[in-house]
Design a protein around this motif. Structure first.
Motif, PDB file in Angstrom:
ATOM      1  N   SER A 262      35.340  49.778  39.417  1.00  0.00           N
ATOM      2  CA  SER A 262      34.665  48.484  39.336  1.00  0.00           C
ATOM      3  C   SER A 262      34.213  48.141  37.923  1.00  0.00           C
ATOM      4  O   SER A 262      33.889  46.983  37.640  1.00  0.00           O
ATOM      5  N   LYS A 263      34.174  49.118  37.020  1.00  0.00           N
ATOM      6  CA  LYS A 263      33.757  48.845  35.639  1.00  0.00           C
ATOM      7  C   LYS A 263      34.833  48.107  34.849  1.00  0.00           C
ATOM      8  O   LYS A 263      34.558  47.547  33.787  1.00  0.00           O
ATOM      9  N   ARG A 300      45.094  48.286  41.570  1.00  0.00           N
ATOM     10  CA  ARG A 300      44.111  48.886  42.476  1.00  0.00           C
ATOM     11  C   ARG A 300      44.710  49.174  43.846  1.00  0.00           C
ATOM     12  O   ARG A 300      44.479  50.242  44.421  1.00  0.00           O
ATOM     13  N   ILE A 301      45.477  48.234  44.363  1.00  0.00           N
ATOM     14  CA  ILE A 301      46.118  48.460  45.664  1.00  0.00           C
ATOM     15  C   ILE A 301      47.142  49.587  45.563  1.00  0.00           C
ATOM     16  O   ILE A 301      47.253  50.431  46.469  1.00  0.00           O
ATOM     17  N   ASP A 317      35.469  55.498  50.729  1.00  0.00           N
ATOM     18  CA  ASP A 317      35.370  56.176  49.431  1.00  0.00           C
ATOM     19  C   ASP A 317      36.558  55.801  48.538  1.00  0.00           C
ATOM     20  O   ASP A 317      36.404  55.622  47.319  1.00  0.00           O
ATOM     21  N   ILE A 318      37.732  55.702  49.142  1.00  0.00           N
ATOM     22  CA  ILE A 318      38.906  55.301  48.383  1.00  0.00           C
ATOM     23  C   ILE A 318      38.726  53.881  47.844  1.00  0.00           C
ATOM     24  O   ILE A 318      39.062  53.577  46.696  1.00  0.00           O
ATOM     25  N   ALA A 319      38.168  53.019  48.671  1.00  0.00           N
ATOM     26  CA  ALA A 319      37.929  51.638  48.245  1.00  0.00           C
ATOM     27  C   ALA A 319      37.048  51.594  47.007  1.00  0.00           C
ATOM     28  O   ALA A 319      37.344  50.880  46.042  1.00  0.00           O
ATOM     29  N   VAL A 320      35.974  52.370  47.007  1.00  0.00           N
ATOM     30  CA  VAL A 320      35.059  52.387  45.861  1.00  0.00           C
ATOM     31  C   VAL A 320      35.764  52.916  44.620  1.00  0.00           C
ATOM     32  O   VAL A 320      35.639  52.357  43.522  1.00  0.00           O
ATOM     33  N   ASP A 321      36.509  53.995  44.786  1.00  0.00           N
ATOM     34  CA  ASP A 321      37.232  54.569  43.644  1.00  0.00           C
ATOM     35  C   ASP A 321      38.228  53.586  43.042  1.00  0.00           C
ATOM     36  O   ASP A 321      38.525  53.651  41.842  1.00  0.00           O
ATOM     37  N   PHE A 324      36.727  48.510  44.636  1.00  0.00           N
ATOM     38  CA  PHE A 324      36.277  47.591  45.688  1.00  0.00           C
ATOM     39  C   PHE A 324      34.949  48.096  46.261  1.00  0.00           C
ATOM     40  O   PHE A 324      34.912  49.110  46.965  1.00  0.00           O
ATOM     41  N   GLN A 325      33.879  47.389  45.975  1.00  0.00           N
ATOM     42  CA  GLN A 325      32.575  47.807  46.474  1.00  0.00           C
ATOM     43  C   GLN A 325      32.376  47.456  47.943  1.00  0.00           C
ATOM     44  O   GLN A 325      31.607  48.105  48.651  1.00  0.00           O
TER      45      GLN A 325
END
Length: 356
Positions: A262-263, A300-301, A317-321, A324-325
Motif C-alpha cells: 500500500s505504500k 498487484r493482482i 493477509d495476501i490482500a494486505v501484502d 489492498f487494505q
C-alpha cells in the motif's frame, strides 16, 4: 582439482584474486600467476594448467594475443577473459577464438564471482562429457545452466538494454556465452517478447512471436534481437521524452515489480522520480502504455495470483501484502481481472495442478 593460472598485469589485483576468492570450493587451485601473456606462455611451457583467467589489456602480450597462442599451442586449455565494460568490442573476438567465458570486473566488486565460478566449472565439466563449445551447439544442457539462464533473462526484462548500448552488448554477449540450444533460445525469446508486450504494449505481438520461431542460428538471432530492440526503443521514444525521463520511468517500473504494497502510490513514485504528480502520471502513461493505477493494479493482482497458488496463507493477509487494505475491495478487483473470486481461483489452480 582444476589447475588454474591468473594472468593480470596489476599486481594488487592479481594478488587479490588469488588470495581472497574461494577457489577450492569450486574445485579450482591457482597453480601459477603471470603479469602478461608472454610470461604466461613461458610458464605454460614448464607447467601446463587446465584453466587460465586472463586480463585483456596488458603490456608485452595482451589477452587476445595470448588466447590465439593458446588455441594453437595448448588447445585443451580453457580460457576465461577478465574484462571491463568498455572492452565489449574485444569480447566478440575472444568468443570466436574459443574463450570459455568472460567475467566483467565489476562482478568481482559486487560479490557475484561465485556465480561466475560455478558457471565456469559447470562448463568445464560439461565439455569433459562431450559438450561442444560453439555457441548454440551444446549437446548437454545442465540444470545449473537452466537456473542461470532464467536468472539472466530477468535482466532482459528491465529494459535498460533498449536505451543503453553497453547494457545491450553485455546481455547479448552473456546469452551467447551461455550457449543455450536454439530451441531453448526460441523459448526464452518467446517469453521475453510476451513480457515486454505486457510491460509497454508493443501492439504487434504475434508478428514478433512468429519471427522468433524462424530463428535457426545465432547469426539470425543477432539480427532478430537488434530489430526487436529497435522496435521497443521506437515505442519507448515515441513520446519524445528525453532519455533521463525514459530511464526514470523504467526505474519506477522496476521498483513497482517488486514492491506492490500500500505504500506504493502514484504520489510516492512521483516523489521518488523527482517529478510532479501530474507530469509523472503523463510520462508513465505515455511510456509504459497504460495509466499508473491500471499498471499497478495488474502487478498487484499478478502477485496475488502467485501467492494464492504457492502458499496457503489467509486471503485477507495476501490482500494486505498486495496493497489492498479492504478485503472486499480486493475480492471485487480480483474477480474483475480474473473472472474468479480469490478463493475460487485458489481451488481452480489446485485442481489444474492435480490434473495437468
Amino acid at each position: 582439482m582444476i589447475q588454474a593460472m591468473i594472468v593480470e598485469d596489476e599486481y594488487f589485483v592479481r594478488k587479490g584474486l588469488i588470495t581472497t576468492l574461494p577457489w577450492e570450493s569450486f574445485g579450482i587451485r591457482i597453480a601459477a600467476e603471470a603479469s602478461n601473456g608472454r610470461k604466461a606462455l613461458e610458464l605454460l611451457a614448464e607447467k601446463p594448467v587446465d584453466l587460465i583467467f586472463t586480463d585483456l589489456i596488458m603490456p608485452a602480450m595482451n589477452g587476445l594475443e595470448l588466447l590465439r597462442c593458446i588455441r594453437q599451442q595448448y588447445p585443451g586449455i580453457h580460457v576465461v577473459i577478465l574484462t571491463c565494460h568498455q572492452d565489449f568490442h574485444y569480447i566478440q573476438d575472444t568468443l570466436r577464438l574459443g574463450a570459455l567465458d568472460y567475467i566483467v570486473k565489476t562482478e568481482l566488486e559486487t560479490g557475484n564471482l561465485e556465480e561466475a565460478l560455478q558457471r565456469i566449472t559447470d562448463r568445464i565439466k560439461g565439455s569433459a562429457t562431450g559438450r561442444s563449445e560453439g555457441p548454440g551447439t551444446a549437446t548437454v544442457w545442465l540444470d545449473s545452466d537452466e537456473t542461470l539462464l532464467q536468472s539472466h533473462m530477468d535482466e532482459w526484462l528491465k529494459l535498460y538494454w533498449v536505451i543503453r548500448d553497453d547494457d545491450f552488448e553485455q546481455l547479448r554477449l552473456r546469452l551467447e556465452t551461455m550457449q543455450p540450444p536454439i530451441p531453448k533460445l526460441r523459448k526464452v525469446m518467446h517469453s521475453l517478447i510476451v513480457e515486454v508486450n505486457r510491460l509497454i504494449g508493443m501492439g504487434d505481438l504475434h508478428e514478433w512471436l512468429n519471427r522468433s520461431e524462424n530463428v535457426d542460428n545465432w547469426e539470425e538471432w543477432r539480427t532478430y534481437i537488434a530489430r526487436f530492440r529497435r522496435a521497443v526503443g521506437e515505442k519507448l521514444r515515441s513520446s519524445s521524452y528525453p532519455e533521463y525521463v525514459l530511464l526514470s520511468i523504467l526505474d519506477s517500473v522496476e521498483y513497482m515489480k517488486t514492491n506492490v504494497d500500500s505504500k506504493v502510490t502514484q504520489s510516492a513514485m512521483a516523489a521518488k522520480a523527482r517529478m510532479s504528480r501530474g507530469y509523472f502520471s503523463k510520462c508513465f502513461r505515455d511510456i509504459a502504455g497504460k495509466p499508473f493505477p491500471e499498471y499497478l493494479k495488474e502487478l498487484r493482482i499478478g502477485r496475488a495470483k502467485l501467492l494464492l497458488i504457492q502458499s496457503g496463507r489467509h486471503i485477507a493477509d495476501i490482500a494486505v501484502d498486495c496493497g489492498f487494505q479492504d478485503y472486499r475491495y480486493f475480492s471485487r478487483q480480483f474477480k474483475e481481472e480474473t473472472g474468479f473470486l480469490p478463493s475460487e481461483f485458489r481451488i481452480s489452480a489446485g485442481e489444474r495442478g492435480r490434473n495437468p
